[in-house]
Scaffold this active site. Structure first.
Site, PDB file in Angstrom:
ATOM      1  N   GLY A  66      60.237  45.590  22.748  1.00 41.10           N
ATOM      2  CA  GLY A  66      59.953  44.244  23.114  1.00 41.10           C
ATOM      3  C   GLY A  66      59.180  43.703  22.232  1.00 41.10           C
ATOM      4  O   GLY A  66      59.391  44.045  20.978  1.00 41.10           O
ATOM      5  N   ASP A 108      53.525  51.852  23.717  1.00 40.20           N
ATOM      6  CA  ASP A 108      54.279  50.564  24.096  1.00 40.20           C
ATOM      7  C   ASP A 108      53.982  49.714  24.782  1.00 40.20           C
ATOM      8  O   ASP A 108      52.106  49.493  25.011  1.00 40.20           O
ATOM      9  CB  ASP A 108      55.471  51.547  25.013  1.00 40.20           C
ATOM     10  CG  ASP A 108      56.620  50.478  25.652  1.00 40.20           C
ATOM     11  OD1 ASP A 108      56.395  49.113  25.183  1.00 40.20           O
ATOM     12  OD2 ASP A 108      57.692  51.146  26.002  1.00 40.20           O
ATOM     13  N   GLY A 109      54.178  47.980  24.815  1.00 42.73           N
ATOM     14  CA  GLY A 109      54.035  47.761  25.745  1.00 42.73           C
ATOM     15  C   GLY A 109      53.852  47.694  27.252  1.00 42.73           C
ATOM     16  O   GLY A 109      54.433  48.597  27.607  1.00 42.73           O
ATOM     17  N   LYS A 116      56.819  48.698  33.493  1.00 41.75           N
ATOM     18  CA  LYS A 116      57.839  48.467  32.706  1.00 41.75           C
ATOM     19  C   LYS A 116      59.452  48.336  32.982  1.00 41.75           C
ATOM     20  O   LYS A 116      59.920  48.822  34.015  1.00 41.75           O
ATOM     21  CB  LYS A 116      57.368  49.731  31.673  1.00 41.75           C
ATOM     22  CG  LYS A 116      56.152  49.509  31.337  1.00 41.75           C
ATOM     23  CD  LYS A 116      55.722  51.103  30.078  1.00 41.75           C
ATOM     24  CE  LYS A 116      56.828  50.596  29.061  1.00 41.75           C
ATOM     25  NZ  LYS A 116      57.747  49.321  28.840  1.00 41.75           N
ATOM     26  N   GLY A 117      59.789  47.980  32.041  1.00 43.35           N
ATOM     27  CA  GLY A 117      61.025  46.888  31.848  1.00 43.35           C
ATOM     28  C   GLY A 117      61.496  46.245  31.670  1.00 43.35           C
ATOM     29  O   GLY A 117      62.626  45.575  32.236  1.00 43.35           O
ATOM     30  N   GLY A 118      60.667  44.882  31.555  1.00 42.41           N
ATOM     31  CA  GLY A 118      61.156  43.814  31.354  1.00 42.41           C
ATOM     32  C   GLY A 118      61.863  43.350  30.181  1.00 42.41           C
ATOM     33  O   GLY A 118      63.040  42.891  30.384  1.00 42.41           O
ATOM     34  N   GLU A 171      61.801  54.663  27.918  1.00 39.62           N
ATOM     35  CA  GLU A 171      60.501  54.547  27.535  1.00 39.62           C
ATOM     36  C   GLU A 171      59.728  55.311  28.540  1.00 39.62           C
ATOM     37  O   GLU A 171      58.567  56.477  28.044  1.00 39.62           O
ATOM     38  CB  GLU A 171      60.461  53.029  27.867  1.00 39.62           C
ATOM     39  CG  GLU A 171      60.474  52.099  27.340  1.00 39.62           C
ATOM     40  CD  GLU A 171      60.106  51.222  27.161  1.00 39.62           C
ATOM     41  OE1 GLU A 171      60.376  49.708  26.625  1.00 39.62           O
ATOM     42  OE2 GLU A 171      59.703  50.180  28.727  1.00 39.62           O
ATOM     43  N   LYS A 175      48.443  40.470  30.809  1.00 36.70           N
ATOM     44  CA  LYS A 175      49.372  41.414  31.668  1.00 36.70           C
ATOM     45  C   LYS A 175      48.946  42.322  32.610  1.00 36.70           C
ATOM     46  O   LYS A 175      48.493  43.082  33.187  1.00 36.70           O
ATOM     47  CB  LYS A 175      50.174  42.348  30.782  1.00 36.70           C
ATOM     48  CG  LYS A 175      51.293  41.333  29.762  1.00 36.70           C
ATOM     49  CD  LYS A 175      52.382  41.448  30.212  1.00 36.70           C
ATOM     50  CE  LYS A 175      53.204  40.911  28.935  1.00 36.70           C
ATOM     51  NZ  LYS A 175      53.568  41.628  27.688  1.00 36.70           N
TER      52      LYS A 175
HETATM   53  C1  5RP Z   1      60.832  46.502  28.122  1.00 32.51           C
HETATM   54  C2  5RP Z   1      59.157  46.641  27.868  1.00 32.51           C
HETATM   55  C3  5RP Z   1      58.376  46.272  27.226  1.00 32.51           C
HETATM   56  O1  5RP Z   1      56.925  46.837  26.945  1.00 32.51           O
HETATM   57  C4  5RP Z   1      57.404  45.020  28.251  1.00 32.51           C
HETATM   58  O2  5RP Z   1      58.555  43.811  29.243  1.00 32.51           O
HETATM   59  C5  5RP Z   1      56.788  43.918  27.867  1.00 32.51           C
HETATM   60  O3  5RP Z   1      57.431  43.247  26.699  1.00 32.51           O
HETATM   61  P1  5RP Z   1      56.752  42.169  25.875  1.00 32.51           P
HETATM   62  O4  5RP Z   1      55.946  43.072  24.658  1.00 32.51           O
HETATM   63  O5  5RP Z   1      58.229  42.224  25.411  1.00 32.51           O
HETATM   64  O6  5RP Z   1      56.317  41.331  26.429  1.00 32.51           O
HETATM   65  O7  5RP Z   1      58.466  47.103  28.783  1.00 32.51           O
HETATM   66  O8  5RP Z   1      61.735  47.606  28.360  1.00 32.51           O
END
Ligand code: 5RP
Length: 233
Positions: free
Chosen positions: A38, A90-91, A103-105, A112, A130
């Protein structure tokens, strides 16, 4: 950069850079680091590039992160080549007060969750937008085998949700695993643990984007006042 200095007037992108940099505090000498996916993690990967001579490498959760790591000269290991990882960074799309997340955007949720499960500590890096009281305002990503999509959509409808297949350029988005993502709106996930367990056993669901069993241990949250550290256990 001092990550605890006041950060008012900083953009969301600046806040992501600050938490990405702050996550270096969790990176140990000679370690293999679990790396998420992400725009926030991209900042962490850039920071990791500055200490690449002090780590052994990374295990990556997506093709996109692998490409970024390799471009910086950071060796990438397959999950099966390594045992337990000390840390996974991770984000998240949403995080609640217990460290449970959506998660999963970025469509990388399955890998992940695999790398998170292999790691002793999950360090979540987010900006303060968030943080939520109850998970579910962000459309919940679910990776699904294509032949099961119709039934999974109907099962979510019975829970009061509306599920749609994620599109890319007018056709269903195909994940790194060759599968579809459905995004579900209209849910209020009051018990993330039960919800994750329930949806994960629906036939055809590969991974639901609720991370309760693989929740964060620590969250580095970028706020206008600086980087806040939240611990959940
Ligand atoms: C990817 C994810 C990312 O961690 C989540 O979407 C956050 O993304 P970003 O840091 O671009 O806001 O789960 O599958």
């Amino acid at each position: 950069m001092n990550s605890s200095a006041p950060a008012s007037n900083f953009t969301q992108d600046d806040l992501k850079a600050r938490v990405g940099l702050a996550a270096l505090d969790y990176v140990g000498e000679g370690q293999i680091i679990g790396v998420g996916t992400g725009s926030t993690v991209n900042k962490f990967i850039d920071a990791l590039g500055t200490v690449k001579d002090r780590i052994r490498g990374a295990v990556s959760s997506s093709v996109a992160s692998t490409e970024r790591l390799l471009a910086l000269g950071i060796p990438v290991f397959d999950c099966n080549e390594v045992d337990e990882l000390f840390v996974y960074v991770d984000g998240a799309d949403e995080i609640d007060c217990r460290g449970c997340m959506i998660k999963g955007g970025g469509a990388a949720l399955t890998r992940e969750k695999i790398v998170a499960a292999q790691s002793r500590q999950f360090v979540c890096i987010v900006d303060a937008t968030k943080q939520v009281r109850t998970l579910g305002a962000f459309p919940l990503p679910v990776e699904v085998i294509p032949m099961a999509v119709g039934r999974v959509v109907r099962q979510f409808a019975r829970l009061g949700g509306t599920a749609r297949v994620r599109q890319a350029n007018g056709t269903p988005l195909i994940t790194d695993n060759g599968q579809f993502i459905v995004d579900v709106t209209g849910l209020k996930i009051t018990d993330p643990f039960d919800f994750e367990t329930e949806v994960n056993q629906w036939p055809g669901v590969i991974t639901v984007g609720v991370f309760a069993r693989q929740r964060a241990n620590v969250c580095l949250m970028g706020t206008p006042a600086g980087v806040e550290t939240l611990r959940y256990d």
